[in-house]
Design a protein around this motif. Structure first.
Motif, PDB file in Angstrom:
ATOM      1  N   PRO A  10     -27.484   9.576  -5.404  1.00 25.44           N
ATOM      2  CA  PRO A  10     -28.525  10.034  -6.325  1.00 25.44           C
ATOM      3  C   PRO A  10     -28.034  10.009  -7.771  1.00 25.44           C
ATOM      4  CG  PRO A  10     -27.448  11.898  -5.292  1.00 25.44           C
ATOM      5  CD  PRO A  10     -26.858  10.675  -4.665  1.00 25.44           C
ATOM      6  N   CYS A  11     -28.978  10.000  -8.681  1.00 22.82           N
ATOM      7  CA  CYS A  11     -28.607  10.091 -10.097  1.00 22.82           C
ATOM      8  C   CYS A  11     -27.807  11.380 -10.286  1.00 22.82           C
ATOM      9  CB  CYS A  11     -29.880  10.106 -10.945  1.00 22.82           C
ATOM     10  SG  CYS A  11     -29.554  10.257 -12.699  1.00 22.82           S
ATOM     11  N   ALA A  12     -28.424  12.501  -9.898  1.00 21.77           N
ATOM     12  CA  ALA A  12     -27.750  13.797 -10.023  1.00 21.77           C
ATOM     13  C   ALA A  12     -27.571  14.417  -8.639  1.00 21.77           C
ATOM     14  CB  ALA A  12     -28.594  14.733 -10.878  1.00 21.77           C
ATOM     15  N   LEU A  17     -19.929   7.176  -2.545  1.00 24.55           N
ATOM     16  CA  LEU A  17     -21.110   7.988  -2.887  1.00 24.55           C
ATOM     17  C   LEU A  17     -21.013   8.358  -4.359  1.00 24.55           C
ATOM     18  CD1 LEU A  17     -23.565   9.779  -1.902  1.00 24.55           C
ATOM     19  CD2 LEU A  17     -21.886  11.638  -1.669  1.00 24.55           C
ATOM     20  N   ARG A  18     -22.085   8.122  -5.101  1.00 22.29           N
ATOM     21  CA  ARG A  18     -22.145   8.554  -6.491  1.00 22.29           C
ATOM     22  C   ARG A  18     -23.090   9.739  -6.616  1.00 22.29           C
ATOM     23  NH1 ARG A  18     -24.798   6.614 -11.155  1.00 22.29           N
ATOM     24  NH2 ARG A  18     -25.591   8.736 -11.118  1.00 22.29           N
ATOM     25  N   GLY A  19     -22.969  10.459  -7.717  1.00 28.64           N
ATOM     26  CA  GLY A  19     -23.879  11.567  -7.971  1.00 28.64           C
ATOM     27  C   GLY A  19     -23.291  12.374  -9.119  1.00 28.64           C
ATOM     28  N   TYR A  27     -22.053  16.602 -13.609  1.00 24.95           N
ATOM     29  CA  TYR A  27     -22.214  16.827 -15.061  1.00 24.95           C
ATOM     30  C   TYR A  27     -23.069  15.668 -15.540  1.00 24.95           C
ATOM     31  CZ  TYR A  27     -18.232  19.950 -14.479  1.00 24.95           C
ATOM     32  OH  TYR A  27     -17.403  20.956 -14.059  1.00 24.95           O
ATOM     33  N   LYS A  28     -24.281  15.964 -15.997  1.00 25.34           N
ATOM     34  CA  LYS A  28     -25.225  14.910 -16.349  1.00 25.34           C
ATOM     35  C   LYS A  28     -25.368  14.750 -17.853  1.00 25.34           C
ATOM     36  CE  LYS A  28     -27.178  12.575 -14.310  1.00 25.34           C
ATOM     37  NZ  LYS A  28     -26.627  11.258 -13.884  1.00 25.34           N
ATOM     38  N   PRO A  29     -25.217  13.531 -18.351  1.00 25.51           N
ATOM     39  CA  PRO A  29     -25.506  13.295 -19.772  1.00 25.51           C
ATOM     40  C   PRO A  29     -27.008  13.086 -19.919  1.00 25.51           C
ATOM     41  CG  PRO A  29     -24.726  11.280 -18.728  1.00 25.51           C
ATOM     42  CD  PRO A  29     -24.832  12.316 -17.640  1.00 25.51           C
ATOM     43  N   SER A  59     -29.818  -0.245 -11.382  1.00 29.91           N
ATOM     44  CA  SER A  59     -30.751   0.884 -11.488  1.00 29.91           C
ATOM     45  C   SER A  59     -30.970   1.235 -12.962  1.00 29.91           C
ATOM     46  CB  SER A  59     -30.205   2.087 -10.710  1.00 29.91           C
ATOM     47  OG  SER A  59     -29.898   1.718  -9.385  1.00 29.91           O
ATOM     48  N   HIS A  60     -29.887   1.620 -13.669  1.00 29.34           N
ATOM     49  CA  HIS A  60     -30.034   1.884 -15.102  1.00 29.34           C
ATOM     50  C   HIS A  60     -30.299   0.582 -15.864  1.00 29.34           C
ATOM     51  CE1 HIS A  60     -27.922   5.433 -13.577  1.00 29.34           C
ATOM     52  NE2 HIS A  60     -28.595   6.089 -14.510  1.00 29.34           N
ATOM     53  N   GLY A  61     -29.866  -0.525 -15.271  1.00 27.89           N
ATOM     54  CA  GLY A  61     -30.025  -1.824 -15.928  1.00 27.89           C
ATOM     55  C   GLY A  61     -31.452  -2.341 -15.952  1.00 27.89           C
ATOM     56  N   VAL A  94     -25.760   1.737  -7.209  1.00 27.01           N
ATOM     57  CA  VAL A  94     -27.212   1.808  -6.985  1.00 27.01           C
ATOM     58  C   VAL A  94     -27.633   3.260  -6.787  1.00 27.01           C
ATOM     59  CG1 VAL A  94     -29.112   1.002  -5.509  1.00 27.01           C
ATOM     60  CG2 VAL A  94     -27.100  -0.430  -5.799  1.00 27.01           C
ATOM     61  N   GLU A  95     -28.718   3.645  -7.482  1.00 30.05           N
ATOM     62  CA  GLU A  95     -29.227   5.007  -7.297  1.00 30.05           C
ATOM     63  C   GLU A  95     -30.193   5.041  -6.108  1.00 30.05           C
ATOM     64  OE1 GLU A  95     -28.592   7.157 -11.544  1.00 30.05           O
ATOM     65  OE2 GLU A  95     -30.592   6.377 -11.164  1.00 30.05           O
ATOM     66  N   ILE A  96     -29.933   5.981  -5.199  1.00 27.75           N
ATOM     67  CA  ILE A  96     -30.793   6.139  -4.019  1.00 27.75           C
ATOM     68  C   ILE A  96     -31.116   7.626  -3.834  1.00 27.75           C
ATOM     69  CG2 ILE A  96     -29.838   4.092  -2.905  1.00 27.75           C
ATOM     70  CD1 ILE A  96     -28.268   5.920  -0.996  1.00 27.75           C
ATOM     71  N   CYS A 148     -37.750   6.822 -10.815  1.00 28.21           N
ATOM     72  CA  CYS A 148     -38.424   5.507 -10.921  1.00 28.21           C
ATOM     73  C   CYS A 148     -37.501   4.347 -10.580  1.00 28.21           C
ATOM     74  CB  CYS A 148     -38.913   5.252 -12.342  1.00 28.21           C
ATOM     75  SG  CYS A 148     -40.013   6.479 -12.916  1.00 28.21           S
ATOM     76  N   GLN A 149     -36.222   4.549 -10.777  1.00 33.85           N
ATOM     77  CA  GLN A 149     -35.281   3.439 -10.543  1.00 33.85           C
ATOM     78  C   GLN A 149     -34.469   3.643  -9.264  1.00 33.85           C
ATOM     79  OE1 GLN A 149     -33.265   4.120 -14.293  1.00 33.85           O
ATOM     80  NE2 GLN A 149     -31.429   4.886 -13.275  1.00 33.85           N
ATOM     81  N   SER A 150     -34.833   4.693  -8.479  1.00 35.57           N
ATOM     82  CA  SER A 150     -34.061   4.975  -7.267  1.00 35.57           C
ATOM     83  C   SER A 150     -34.748   4.363  -6.053  1.00 35.57           C
ATOM     84  CB  SER A 150     -33.942   6.494  -7.062  1.00 35.57           C
ATOM     85  OG  SER A 150     -33.282   7.080  -8.165  1.00 35.57           O
TER      86      SER A 150
HETATM   87 MN    MN Z   1     -29.299   8.000 -13.455  1.00 34.68          MN
END
Ligand code: MN
Ligand code: PEP
Length: 338
Positions: A102-104, A126-128, A131-133, A272-274, A298-300, A312-314
């Motif tokens: 996930p993004c966050a 796994l990404r996530g 700490y979110k900018p 995803s961000h691209g 990839v965001e899922i 929207c991009q996940s």
């Molecule tokens: Mn994101």
């Protein structure tokens, strides 16, 4: 600059030269060949006392290069460096490295469900964000240490490596305790103090390209990290800002082969961000692998329409599994495996 040592030199002699360079504000990288030891001098802002180096015990000669030496410059015949992606995978080897999540980090149960699905589909990490900018200070900023704990639990359950962002120098040590790979985000690619700080610790770093940065600025940012001694850097193209508005960012895929031509660092693409659009993620993932990327980020999400950020991009979990299936023949055609 390259310092060629006498073939009979000991570790004490090379240590002595590295210490001398350190006092001049330069970093030295010892390269040991079968019959020869050389020291690559990194950075050019120090005050080089060439005479002192030439007179140091067991120094044979000093070679100059016209170009500033980039630690990851690709010379003819060099292989892409395989950077560890946790204990069980690498980025930059024959097998592609897929990072998904996930993004966050939103809550424990959702994260664990996503982690198991990512693993099942064949992801290595796994990404996530804990700490979110965020662009707005009123948006969700991440669960901080709690999020790191949940990520570590997901690793325990699945064996996936953990990739998560660090935004502040004072958080580097804490994030490195939990993560397998520290992500430096697009907004911080120019934060040279943060780059130097992640360069002084041992966990690999995923460096995302600043959305307005050139390839030289991107490679220089990687150089800041490597100057600290950490050579495990992955470069991530995540799109740049252009006049175009149908996408969130313009994914600059020509950067992939160009980075591979210039540098030995593995290249990751973030479709995803691209793009900012879920339906553009599969075709751009395919294209990224076809043009030589070593992996994807990839965001899922379990329910993208309810995601706290970047829904929207996940891709949802099923879409991600079919993305992975679709990638297999492309990977094989490129001599890679998934
Ligand atoms: Mn994101
Ligand atoms: C992210 O990957 O979570 C992220 C914020 O990406 P970027 O730094 O590329 O905007």
């Amino acid at each position: 600059m390259i310092i060629v040592m006498n073939p009979r030199c000991s570790a004490e002699h090379t240590d002595n030269v590295v210490a001398l360079l350190d006092r001049m504000g330069l970093a030295g990288w010892v390269i040991e060949g079968a019959s020869q030891k050389v020291i690559e001098v990194l950075g050019g802002n120090g005050d080089i006392d060439r005479g002192a180096l030439e007179c140091a015990p067991m120094v044979d000669r000093i070679l100059d290069r016209a170009d500033p030496i980039l630690a990851a410059t690709r010379e003819p015949g060099d292989q892409t460096k395989a950077v560890p992606l946790g204990a069980n995978a690498t980025m930059g080897g024959q097998k592609l490295g897929i990072i998904a999540g996930p993004c966050a980090v939103e809550d424990r149960e959702r994260l664990l469900e996503i982690a198991h699905a990512a693993k099942e589909a064949g992801a290595a990490a796994l990404r996530g964000g804990a700490y979110k900018p965020r662009t707005s200070p009123y948006s969700f900023q991440g669960h901080a240490e709690k999020g790191l704990e949940w990520l570590a639990e997901a690793r325990e359950q699945t064996g996936l490596a953990i990739v998560t962002e660090v935004m502040r120098c004072e958080h580097v040590e804490r994030v490195a305790q939990y993560a397998d790979v520290l992500q430096v985000g697009s907004r911080n690619m120019h934060h040279t103090h943060l780059l130097a700080t992640v360069g002084k610790q041992s966990k690999p770093v995923l460096l995302k390209r600043g959305w307005c940065s050139t390839i030289d600025e991107f490679l220089s940012a990687a150089e800041y990290i490597m100057l600290g001694g950490n050579r495990n850097v992955m470069l991530c193209e995540r799109g740049i800002r252009t006049h175009e508005t149908y996408v969130r960012n313009t994914l600059a895929l020509a950067l992939v082969p160009e980075l591979k031509r210039r540098s030995t660092l593995p290249v990751v693409v973030d479709p995803s961000h691209g793009t900012g659009k879920d339906y553009l993620v599969p075709p751009m993932s395919n294209a990224a692998i076809a043009c030589g990327a070593d992996g994807l980020l990839v965001e899922i999400h379990t329910a993208p329409d309810r995601a706290w950020s970047d829904g929207c991009q996940s891709l949802d979990l099923k879409e991600f599994a079919s993305l992975m299936e679709g990638l297999k023949p492309i990977a094989n055609a490129c001599g890679r495996t998934l």
